[in-house]
Scaffold this motif. Structure first.
Motif, PDB file in Angstrom:
ATOM      1  N   MET A   1       0.836  -1.187   0.000  1.00  0.00           N
ATOM      2  CA  MET A   1       0.000   0.000   0.000  1.00  0.00           C
ATOM      3  C   MET A   1       0.878   1.246   0.000  1.00  0.00           C
ATOM      4  N   LYS A   2       0.336   2.339  -0.514  1.00  0.00           N
ATOM      5  CA  LYS A   2       1.056   3.602  -0.582  1.00  0.00           C
ATOM      6  C   LYS A   2       0.118   4.733  -0.177  1.00  0.00           C
ATOM      7  N   VAL A   3       0.700   5.805   0.362  1.00  0.00           N
ATOM      8  CA  VAL A   3      -0.056   7.013   0.667  1.00  0.00           C
ATOM      9  C   VAL A   3       0.480   8.146  -0.195  1.00  0.00           C
ATOM     10  N   TYR A   4      -0.437   8.850  -0.847  1.00  0.00           N
ATOM     11  CA  TYR A   4      -0.099  10.047  -1.610  1.00  0.00           C
ATOM     12  C   TYR A   4      -0.704  11.252  -0.893  1.00  0.00           C
ATOM     13  N   ALA A   5      -0.037  12.406  -0.973  1.00  0.00           N
ATOM     14  CA  ALA A   5      -0.516  13.593  -0.264  1.00  0.00           C
ATOM     15  C   ALA A   5      -0.289  14.844  -1.089  1.00  0.00           C
ATOM     16  N   ALA A   6      -1.118  15.861  -0.797  1.00  0.00           N
ATOM     17  CA  ALA A   6      -0.959  17.194  -1.375  1.00  0.00           C
ATOM     18  C   ALA A   6      -1.451  18.209  -0.368  1.00  0.00           C
ATOM     19  N   GLY A   7      -0.880  19.440  -0.423  1.00  0.00           N
ATOM     20  CA  GLY A   7      -1.387  20.503   0.414  1.00  0.00           C
ATOM     21  C   GLY A   7      -0.352  21.182   1.284  1.00  0.00           C
ATOM     22  N   PHE A   8      -0.830  21.734   2.380  1.00  0.00           N
ATOM     23  CA  PHE A   8      -0.051  22.565   3.301  1.00  0.00           C
ATOM     24  C   PHE A   8       1.085  21.754   3.929  1.00  0.00           C
ATOM     25  N   ASN A   9       2.320  22.280   3.837  1.00  0.00           N
ATOM     26  CA  ASN A   9       3.489  21.515   4.277  1.00  0.00           C
ATOM     27  C   ASN A   9       4.513  22.403   4.978  1.00  0.00           C
ATOM     28  N   ALA A  10       4.045  23.470   5.635  1.00  0.00           N
ATOM     29  CA  ALA A  10       4.961  24.453   6.217  1.00  0.00           C
ATOM     30  C   ALA A  10       5.842  23.877   7.311  1.00  0.00           C
ATOM     31  N   TRP A  11       5.399  22.793   7.956  1.00  0.00           N
ATOM     32  CA  TRP A  11       6.194  22.163   9.020  1.00  0.00           C
ATOM     33  C   TRP A  11       6.680  20.770   8.612  1.00  0.00           C
ATOM     34  N   ASN A  12       6.794  20.530   7.308  1.00  0.00           N
ATOM     35  CA  ASN A  12       7.201  19.213   6.813  1.00  0.00           C
ATOM     36  C   ASN A  12       6.245  18.113   7.269  1.00  0.00           C
ATOM     37  N   GLN A  13       4.997  18.468   7.520  1.00  0.00           N
ATOM     38  CA  GLN A  13       4.066  17.476   8.048  1.00  0.00           C
ATOM     39  C   GLN A  13       3.619  16.453   7.015  1.00  0.00           C
ATOM     40  N   LEU A  14       3.962  16.673   5.753  1.00  0.00           N
ATOM     41  CA  LEU A  14       3.661  15.688   4.718  1.00  0.00           C
ATOM     42  C   LEU A  14       4.881  14.862   4.336  1.00  0.00           C
ATOM     43  N   GLU A  15       5.976  15.045   5.051  1.00  0.00           N
ATOM     44  CA  GLU A  15       7.215  14.315   4.745  1.00  0.00           C
ATOM     45  C   GLU A  15       7.314  13.066   5.615  1.00  0.00           C
ATOM     46  N   LEU A  16       6.309  12.239   5.577  1.00  0.00           N
ATOM     47  CA  LEU A  16       6.294  11.018   6.383  1.00  0.00           C
ATOM     48  C   LEU A  16       7.378  10.056   5.912  1.00  0.00           C
TER      49      LEU A  16
END
Length: 326
Positions: free
Chosen positions: A1-16
């Motif tokens: 399985m994979k997770v894809y993301a888009a959006g607000f990333n000011a605190w690297n919160q999408l850099e899992l």
């Protein structure tokens, strides 16, 4: 399985699962893969952080995360509204051994903060008339889905439209009371999702119902779906397609249809709709989402943070049901 993301990333919160960007982080305007694993549960994303359980362990990213594994688990499994209040289903402190009803064993408890929740110091609690399947939060309240498919809400009486029900002495705003328009549909609700001043309910047949408010006060938050009101109304997507999953941010929404198509609507200022750098700042009608992902993979679920969106992909031959957040 994979997770894809888009959006607000000011605190690297999408850099899992990645090393944080040492330069100033940038928002993500097109969906990109952020992590993979064998079993991935629905991500939980706040404004500055993201938590997801993968293969039995938590992966976190961003700012303001809890320090301990127990605290991370608590944040992952609780619904938090816009002022930091928490509502959760938990074992009751009822000591009446002769009372074997469901309400004697579990309760809904509201806490002022995470610290109060950890201290087991609720502001108020109510016995559960049914087992609770899911609790979701919006800025000014909560929506509760019970195991029998019925729905209740509670919140701020000043924002009655967000409750989706009549408010009176018998049905106060600040106590869990049933949403009759949903509970009289003749079919159960299987998921609720909420964010900002909008609430949604998804029925077992794939019907999507939406209610709430538009812009509120100085916050100037736009509504994700135009023409919503205080009554849950059926919303068509892709020519009345059955909806498989729904997620709601502060002022945007993403849905997955039964034929594995993704549709988005609402605010796109931080790229949360995944439509690219040239995407319109606000989309007022459902728009088909296209992005590249590996062959044999297909979407099986969606999630949303306040200004971000997530798509969970699987390479299994059949769609898998994702665990729902509580």
């Amino acid at each position: 399985m994979k997770v894809y993301a888009a959006g607000f990333n000011a605190w690297n919160q999408l850099e899992l699962g990645r090393e944080p960007n040492t330069a100033e982080p940038e928002d993500i305007y097109t969906f990109k893969e952020i992590i993979e694993g064998d079993i991935i549960e629905t991500p939980v994303s706040r404004l500055t952080c993201t938590i997801v359980r993968i293969d039995g362990h938590f992966v976190v990213a961003g700012h303001g995360l809890p320090d301990t594994a127990d605290d991370i688990r608590l944040v992952y499994t609780t619904a938090v509204n816009g002022i930091g209040e928490i509502l959760r289903a938990e074992p009751s402190d009822n000591n009446d051994k002769e009372d074997h009803t469901e309400s004697s064993r579990f309760r809904l408890a509201k806490y002022r903060s995470l610290e109060a929740c950890k201290a087991h110091d609720p502001v108020q609690s109510w016995p559960c008339r049914q087992p609770v399947k899911q609790v979701a939060a919006f800025d000014v309240g909560f929506v509760i889905l019970y195991a029998d498919g019925s729905v209740s809400t509670l919140g701020d009486p000043r924002y009655e439209d967000c409750l989706g029900r009549e408010v009176d002495d018998a049905n106060p705003a600040d106590a869990p009371c049933g949403v009759s328009e949903l509970n009289d549909l003749g079919e159960p609700v299987r998921k609720v999702a909420a964010g900002g001043y909008m609430v949604t309910a998804l029925t077992t047949s794939g019907g999507l119902y939406v209610w709430g408010m538009g812009s509120v006060g100085d916050q100037n938050q736009s509504r994700a779906i135009p023409d919503i009101c205080g009554i849950p109304n059926y919303v068509e997507v892709d020519g009345d397609a059955d909806i498989e999953d729904v997620a709601v941010g502060t002022s945007h929404a993403i849905v997955l249809t039964g034929d594995a198509r993704l549709w988005v609507i609402g605010d796109n200022m931080n790229g949360q709709l995944g439509l690219g750098m040239d995407g319109t700042a606000c989309i007022q009608s459902w728009t088909r989402l296209h992005f590249s992902f590996p062959d044999l993979y297909h979407p099986v679920g969606v999630a949303a943070g306040p200004r971000s969106s997530f798509v969970i992909m699987s390479d299994q031959n059949r769609r898998e049901s994702l665990p729902q957040e509580n």
